[in-house]
Design an enzyme around this catalytic site. Structure first.
Site, mmCIF file in Angstrom:
data_model
loop_
_atom_site.group_PDB
_atom_site.id
_atom_site.type_symbol
_atom_site.label_atom_id
_atom_site.label_comp_id
_atom_site.label_asym_id
_atom_site.label_seq_id
_atom_site.Cartn_x
_atom_site.Cartn_y
_atom_site.Cartn_z
ATOM 1 N N VAL A 93 0.833 -1.210 0.000
ATOM 2 C CA VAL A 93 0.000 0.000 0.000
ATOM 3 C C VAL A 93 0.870 1.264 0.000
ATOM 4 C CG1 VAL A 93 -2.004 -1.142 1.005
ATOM 5 C CG2 VAL A 93 -0.299 -0.119 2.537
ATOM 6 N N HIS A 109 -4.179 -4.343 -3.141
ATOM 7 C CA HIS A 109 -4.651 -4.182 -1.756
ATOM 8 C C HIS A 109 -4.929 -2.717 -1.410
ATOM 9 C CE1 HIS A 109 -2.801 -8.304 -0.396
ATOM 10 N NE2 HIS A 109 -3.885 -8.432 -1.135
HETATM 11 N N1 APR Z 1 14.503 -8.648 -0.093
HETATM 12 C C1 APR Z 1 13.695 -9.670 -0.487
HETATM 13 N N2 APR Z 1 12.765 -10.228 0.307
HETATM 14 C C2 APR Z 1 12.645 -9.744 1.552
HETATM 15 C C3 APR Z 1 13.440 -8.689 2.035
HETATM 16 C C4 APR Z 1 14.402 -8.140 1.153
HETATM 17 N N3 APR Z 1 15.231 -7.134 1.512
HETATM 18 N N4 APR Z 1 13.078 -8.436 3.320
HETATM 19 C C5 APR Z 1 12.107 -9.289 3.621
HETATM 20 N N5 APR Z 1 11.816 -10.089 2.561
HETATM 21 C C6 APR Z 1 10.808 -11.154 2.459
HETATM 22 C C7 APR Z 1 10.564 -11.923 3.735
HETATM 23 O O1 APR Z 1 11.476 -13.014 3.825
HETATM 24 C C8 APR Z 1 9.110 -12.373 3.566
HETATM 25 O O2 APR Z 1 9.046 -13.633 2.901
HETATM 26 O O3 APR Z 1 9.588 -10.519 2.162
HETATM 27 C C9 APR Z 1 8.514 -11.295 2.653
HETATM 28 C C10 APR Z 1 7.523 -10.356 3.360
HETATM 29 O O4 APR Z 1 6.431 -11.096 3.780
HETATM 30 P P1 APR Z 1 5.190 -10.421 4.530
HETATM 31 O O5 APR Z 1 5.668 -9.576 5.648
HETATM 32 O O6 APR Z 1 4.233 -11.506 4.851
HETATM 33 O O7 APR Z 1 4.581 -9.421 3.434
HETATM 34 P P2 APR Z 1 3.620 -9.747 2.219
HETATM 35 O O8 APR Z 1 3.887 -11.099 1.654
HETATM 36 O O9 APR Z 1 3.676 -8.585 1.306
HETATM 37 O O10 APR Z 1 2.193 -9.769 2.924
HETATM 38 C C11 APR Z 1 1.058 -10.018 2.119
HETATM 39 O O11 APR Z 1 -0.337 -9.647 3.980
HETATM 40 O O12 APR Z 1 -1.311 -8.660 5.840
HETATM 41 C C12 APR Z 1 -1.135 -8.637 4.536
HETATM 42 O O13 APR Z 1 -2.222 -7.105 3.223
HETATM 43 C C13 APR Z 1 -0.964 -7.377 3.795
HETATM 44 O O14 APR Z 1 -0.251 -7.107 1.509
HETATM 45 C C14 APR Z 1 0.042 -7.749 2.737
HETATM 46 C C15 APR Z 1 -0.118 -9.264 2.657
#
Ligand code: APR
Length: 232
Positions: A93, A109
């Site tokens: 977002v 989202h």
């Molecule tokens: N480079 C690559 N990957 C990374 C990095 C980085 N520097 N830092 C973190 N990650 C990875 C983590 O290992 C993890 O697998 O990014 C991922 C982030 O996961 P989440 O925090 O679960 O985020 P996301 O997958 O976008 O969440 C999906 O969940 O609650 C909701 O609506 C919200 O859009 C969001 C959705």
């Protein structure tokens, strides 16, 4: 990568992590400090409107302190230069993709920089704090809310996304844990339709085994490298 024409790229919180925005899951994740049910459901918005608005006000304000990173910039360059079809679908977002210059972009989202009227459905750009009961200039009702797709609500533009996935020759997922559907299922749709599938993430995601190829590392390194391969 010579035979690739149509590309879909799914991004998640991991692509913005190196810009300084917290991801959702994990030790310092946003969902560690807040219960999802308290801030990210229609019920929470109805029950404690002020808390939900404040949560998103803080995150909107934080955007002013961060900048797009090399991964956002590489995807924007790909968008500008790729002659075939390309669609960046972000679960984020934040506004870092568009600030880097990406145009072929869907915020499935919703977005922090937009307010949505719960009464008439009109969305408008929003940069400041959004007090509860702010009046919609479209219909005059005091019903503006953050333009965020809460758990239990339908993500935006699913038809367009589904169509792009079915036409894709390459599907790439960047920085997402694969914990939240429908985005977590995009890899299956794309693969079923014949696309090559690549995951770029710090660690294997929940659906890692659905991808033909997984590259592990920081987005600011992996994304520019993949874009160089594609544009070579
Ligand atoms: N480079 C690559 N990957 C990374 C990095 C980085 N520097 N830092 C973190 N990650 C990875 C983590 O290992 C993890 O697998 O990014 C991922 C982030 O996961 P989440 O925090 O679960 O985020 P996301 O997958 O976008 O969440 C999906 O969940 O609650 C909701 O609506 C919200 O859009 C969001 C959705």
């Amino acid at each position: 990568m010579d035979d690739i024409r149509n590309i879909v790229i799914l991004t998640g919180a991991g692509i913005s992590a190196e810009s300084g925005l917290a991801t959702f899951r994990g030790p310092d994740g946003l969902w560690e400090g807040h219960r999802v049910e308290d801030v990210c459901t229609p019920e929470a918005l109805a029950r404690d409107t002020a808390l939900v608005h404040r949560f998103y006000d803080e995150r909107r304000a934080r955007l002013r302190e961060v900048e797009p990173n090399a991964a956002h910039e590489a995807l924007a360059a790909l968008d500008a230069q790729w002659p075939g079809e390309l669609l960046i679908v972000t679960q984020n977002v934040d506004d870092l993709h568009e600030r880097a210059g990406a145009r072929r972009l869907i915020h499935m989202h919703g977005g922090l920089c937009s307010a949505l009227c719960a009464a008439c459905g009109k969305a408008k750009p929003w940069a400041d704090p959004l007090p509860p009961a702010t009046v919609c200039d479209g219909c005059g009702r005091a019903a503006l809310r953050p333009d965020i797709v809460f758990f239990g609500e339908m993500p935006y533009e699913m038809d367009r996304i589904d169509e792009a996935l079915r036409r894709a020759d390459l599907f790439v997922s960047v920085g997402t844990s694969g914990a939240v559907y429908p985005a977590a299922g995009f890899v299956q749709t794309a693969r079923y339709a014949g696309a090559r599938t690549i995951e770029l993430n710090l660690e294997p995601s929940a659906g890692s085994f659905y991808f033909e190829e997984s590259r592990m590392g920081p987005a600011t390194e992996l994304v520019p490298a993949l874009v160089r391969e594609l544009l070579a």
